[in-house]
Scaffold this active site. Structure first.
Site, mmCIF file in Angstrom:
data_model
loop_
_atom_site.group_PDB
_atom_site.id
_atom_site.type_symbol
_atom_site.label_atom_id
_atom_site.label_comp_id
_atom_site.label_asym_id
_atom_site.label_seq_id
_atom_site.Cartn_x
_atom_site.Cartn_y
_atom_site.Cartn_z
ATOM 1 N N ARG A 52 3.543 -0.270 -8.263
ATOM 2 C CA ARG A 52 3.276 1.161 -8.204
ATOM 3 C C ARG A 52 4.107 1.856 -7.115
ATOM 4 N NH1 ARG A 52 1.405 5.326 -11.058
ATOM 5 N NH2 ARG A 52 0.433 6.871 -9.744
ATOM 6 N N PRO A 103 -0.999 9.020 -13.448
ATOM 7 C CA PRO A 103 0.068 10.015 -13.599
ATOM 8 C C PRO A 103 0.825 10.250 -12.289
ATOM 9 C CG PRO A 103 -2.078 11.082 -13.540
ATOM 10 C CD PRO A 103 -2.344 9.611 -13.508
ATOM 11 N N ILE A 104 2.021 10.850 -12.400
ATOM 12 C CA ILE A 104 2.771 11.170 -11.172
ATOM 13 C C ILE A 104 3.133 12.658 -11.126
ATOM 14 C CG2 ILE A 104 3.695 8.826 -10.805
ATOM 15 C CD1 ILE A 104 6.397 9.997 -11.929
ATOM 16 N N ASP A 105 2.318 13.464 -11.830
ATOM 17 C CA ASP A 105 2.621 14.904 -11.882
ATOM 18 C C ASP A 105 2.651 15.552 -10.494
ATOM 19 O OD1 ASP A 105 -0.230 14.178 -12.333
ATOM 20 O OD2 ASP A 105 -0.522 16.316 -11.998
ATOM 21 N N GLN A 106 1.796 15.106 -9.590
ATOM 22 C CA GLN A 106 1.774 15.734 -8.259
ATOM 23 C C GLN A 106 3.004 15.347 -7.429
ATOM 24 O OE1 GLN A 106 -0.622 18.125 -7.450
ATOM 25 N NE2 GLN A 106 -0.985 17.762 -9.626
ATOM 26 N N ILE A 126 -12.143 7.734 -8.095
ATOM 27 C CA ILE A 126 -10.679 7.831 -8.001
ATOM 28 C C ILE A 126 -10.011 7.324 -9.284
ATOM 29 C CG2 ILE A 126 -8.624 7.233 -6.645
ATOM 30 C CD1 ILE A 126 -10.674 8.692 -4.914
ATOM 31 N N ASN A 176 -0.198 -1.029 2.107
ATOM 32 C CA ASN A 176 0.125 0.307 1.597
ATOM 33 C C ASN A 176 0.978 1.128 2.563
ATOM 34 O OD1 ASN A 176 -1.122 -0.268 -0.782
ATOM 35 N ND2 ASN A 176 -3.003 0.887 -0.351
ATOM 36 N N ARG A 221 0.268 -10.293 -4.299
ATOM 37 C CA ARG A 221 0.936 -9.009 -4.077
ATOM 38 C C ARG A 221 0.479 -8.354 -2.783
ATOM 39 N NH1 ARG A 221 -0.718 -5.038 -7.842
ATOM 40 N NH2 ARG A 221 0.244 -3.822 -6.214
HETATM 41 C C1 UD1 Z 1 -2.785 4.563 -3.458
HETATM 42 C C2 UD1 Z 1 -2.909 3.089 -3.158
HETATM 43 C C3 UD1 Z 1 -3.990 2.463 -4.033
HETATM 44 C C4 UD1 Z 1 -5.310 3.228 -3.872
HETATM 45 C C5 UD1 Z 1 -5.099 4.727 -4.086
HETATM 46 C C6 UD1 Z 1 -6.343 5.541 -3.764
HETATM 47 C C7 UD1 Z 1 -0.656 2.549 -2.522
HETATM 48 C C8 UD1 Z 1 0.597 1.835 -2.856
HETATM 49 N N1 UD1 Z 1 -1.653 2.458 -3.414
HETATM 50 O O1 UD1 Z 1 -2.390 4.654 -4.827
HETATM 51 O O2 UD1 Z 1 -4.184 1.122 -3.617
HETATM 52 O O3 UD1 Z 1 -6.235 2.751 -4.836
HETATM 53 O O4 UD1 Z 1 -4.035 5.203 -3.234
HETATM 54 O O5 UD1 Z 1 -6.723 5.342 -2.440
HETATM 55 O O6 UD1 Z 1 -0.797 3.146 -1.474
HETATM 56 N N2 UD1 Z 1 -3.155 11.397 -9.419
HETATM 57 C C9 UD1 Z 1 -2.773 12.372 -10.304
HETATM 58 N N3 UD1 Z 1 -1.471 12.793 -10.264
HETATM 59 C C10 UD1 Z 1 -0.556 12.288 -9.388
HETATM 60 C C11 UD1 Z 1 -0.978 11.282 -8.488
HETATM 61 C C12 UD1 Z 1 -2.290 10.856 -8.521
HETATM 62 O O7 UD1 Z 1 -3.558 12.856 -11.124
HETATM 63 O O8 UD1 Z 1 0.578 12.710 -9.411
HETATM 64 C C13 UD1 Z 1 -4.565 10.932 -9.424
HETATM 65 C C14 UD1 Z 1 -4.705 9.463 -9.793
HETATM 66 O O9 UD1 Z 1 -4.734 9.265 -11.184
HETATM 67 C C15 UD1 Z 1 -5.999 9.107 -9.100
HETATM 68 C C16 UD1 Z 1 -5.987 9.988 -7.835
HETATM 69 O O10 UD1 Z 1 -5.057 11.028 -8.102
HETATM 70 O O11 UD1 Z 1 -7.086 9.484 -9.892
HETATM 71 C C17 UD1 Z 1 -5.586 9.285 -6.558
HETATM 72 O O12 UD1 Z 1 -4.337 8.625 -6.750
HETATM 73 P P1 UD1 Z 1 -3.327 8.361 -5.545
HETATM 74 O O13 UD1 Z 1 -3.991 8.692 -4.254
HETATM 75 O O14 UD1 Z 1 -2.046 9.032 -5.870
HETATM 76 O O15 UD1 Z 1 -3.127 6.813 -5.655
HETATM 77 P P2 UD1 Z 1 -1.801 6.013 -5.395
HETATM 78 O O16 UD1 Z 1 -0.999 6.676 -4.334
HETATM 79 O O17 UD1 Z 1 -1.139 5.672 -6.678
#
Ligand code: UD1
Length: 419
Positions: free
Chosen positions: A93, A123-126, A328, A23, A398
């Site tokens: 991702r 989602p990627i809203d943040q 999560i 990661n 992966r």
């Molecule tokens: C990263 C890791 C993944 C790990 C996760 C949590 C990488 C490539 N992947 O994923 O292996 O499981 O951290 O430790 O580093 N969320 C929103 N909006 C957003 C972004 C996230 O609602 O814009 C939510 C997600 O749905 C989830 C939570 O926030 O419920 C945490 O997600 P996030 O920390 O962003 O995970 P990733 O970065 O995708």
């Protein structure tokens, strides 16, 4: 079809070397796009997500030279397009990091919506909130993300959710922005610190990574000519720690940062295992069946969701009833269906699962549903009686370098076969 054929049960014993963190690597590679020059990155895990990241960089114009199987030199002098190949970015991702990096470097980018493990809504809203706060315009249409900015300017970003990806993306976009960016409610995972360290080595000014407030003072340019070594993989180390407990074995896990493993250590001790912290290695052993426990996954420094399935194997074998609350991801218990085929007694309901411990698992044909589920099924196969076939190896490839070789070295009877 390729599968891993495992014959158990095995008590794992010996030493294992941890590779660089997946990661961190998949964020540091896009970060090289911000450098107007050459840098060398070592301790990269030799896994398919890293190869894919390199292919995306090359498609954008970077030149990559493999120095050895874990070291590359990236020359990002000539980034000549802002369109990332969709057939590559939709495969995993972490391709979302191309957005932050390319906004910083070129002020524009087009990528597909990211792919990756199906763990529920992702989602990627943040991420978008962060880019927009810095002055970018982002549109998401028909599976494509387009982001552009005439100029990026520092701003305050309050993350509504603690997100690893959104925190790193905001850092990437802010590094070359004019003025100061403050990221509040930032994630604190070890790979966030590692990406910040990498960028600072290249001339960025990022402070506070590893706390929940990160300050990025924009700089005019990142300089090349520097080398960086990726941090050891917290999740791979945790996987072997839990494999030691599940197999009632004895492992010395080398090349890890034990500070990153504290939440796992605490749970291992709670279930009756033993842990000796040697600073850059950790010794884990267990001499009896694990005790039951309650786990809740949380952002760092809490218990990592990426070790939840591996912990699920330990708790499947524990005395009494255990509970895992997954806070999560809303769909991270698919692996329990496969463990049930092996004799586990698990009742998963939404984001909570109850494990009524059994005294042994039995070999079965099981199908990986995602990366960490694959690791859990391999551990389950190693401790189960008889033969286990683990399918869908594209997931494990992966994220884990040389997994079957590493397990073989500590006693597992595991081989990759083509059916
Ligand atoms: C990263 C890791 C993944 C790990 C996760 C949590 C990488 C490539 N992947 O994923 O292996 O499981 O951290 O430790 O580093 N969320 C929103 N909006 C957003 C972004 C996230 O609602 O814009 C939510 C997600 O749905 C989830 C939570 O926030 O419920 C945490 O997600 P996030 O920390 O962003 O995970 P990733 O970065 O995708």
């Amino acid at each position: 079809m390729e599968k891993l054929l495992i014959t158990g049960p095995t008590t794992l014993k010996g030493e294992v070397e941890i590779s660089g963190a997946k990661n961190a690597a998949v964020a540091i590679l896009p970060a090289t796009l911000l450098i107007d020059g050459v840098c060398t990155i070592s301790n990269l895990p030799n896994i398919s997500d890293v190869k894919l990241s390199c292919e995306i960089l090359e498609a954008l114009g970077a030149k990559i030279t493999w120095e050895d199987k874990n070291t590359i030199t990236v020359d990002s002098t000539n980034i000549n397009t802002t369109i990332a190949p969709l057939e590559l970015t939709n495969k995993f991702r972490a391709s979302y990091y191309i957005i932050g990096a390319m906004l910083g470097r070129k002020g524009a980018v087009q990528v597909s919506m990211p792919g990756g493990c199906q763990l529920g809504a992702r989602p990627i809203d943040q991420h978008i909130k962060g880019f927009e706060a810095l002055g970018a315009t982002v549109t998401v249409e028909k599976g494509l993300i387009n982001a552009k900015a005439e100029k990026l300017e520092g701003n305050s970003i309050y993350m509504d959710i603690v997100s690893v990806g959104a925190t790193i993306n905001a850092m990437l976009a802010a590094v070359l922005a004019e003025g100061t960016t403050v990221i509040d409610n930032a994630a604190k995972e070890p790979h966030i610190v590692d990406v910040a360290n990498f960028l600072n080595t290249m001339g960025a000014d990022i402070r506070g990574a590893g706390t929940d407030v990160i300050k990025v003072r924009g700089v005019e340019k990142l300089k090349g000519g520097t080398s960086y070594s990726v941090v050891p993989d917290q999740i791979e180390a945790g996987t072997f720690m839990l494999a030691a407990v599940a197999s009632q074995g004895d492992l010395l896990i080398k090349n890890c940062i034990t500070k990153h493993l504290e939440s796992i250590t605490a749970k291992i001790i709670e279930v009756g295992g033993h842990v000796e912290d040697n600073g850059d290695s950790i010794h884990v052993w267990a001499d009896k069946r694990p005790k039951h426990a309650t786990i809740k996954t949380l952002p760092y420094p809490g218990f990592p969701t990426d070790l939840q399935p591996q912990m699920g194997v330990v708790l499947s074998l524990a005395e009494g009833t255990s509970i895992i609350n997954e806070s999560i991801w809303d769909s991270r218990f698919q692996y329990t269906e496969e463990l049930i085929k092996m004799g586990a007694k698990i009742n998963a309901q939404g984001t909570r699962a109850f494990f009524e411990g059994v005294d042994h698992l039995e070999g079965a044909h099981v199908y990986s549903t995602d990366l960490r589920a694959s690791a859990a099924l391999i551990v389950a196969g190693i401790v189960a009686e008889g033969e286990t076939s683990v399918y869908n190896l594209e997931h494990i490839d992966r994220g884990y370098e040389n997994i079957e070789e590493k397990f073989r070295k500590i006693g597992a009877n595991i081989k990759r076969v083509n059916e």
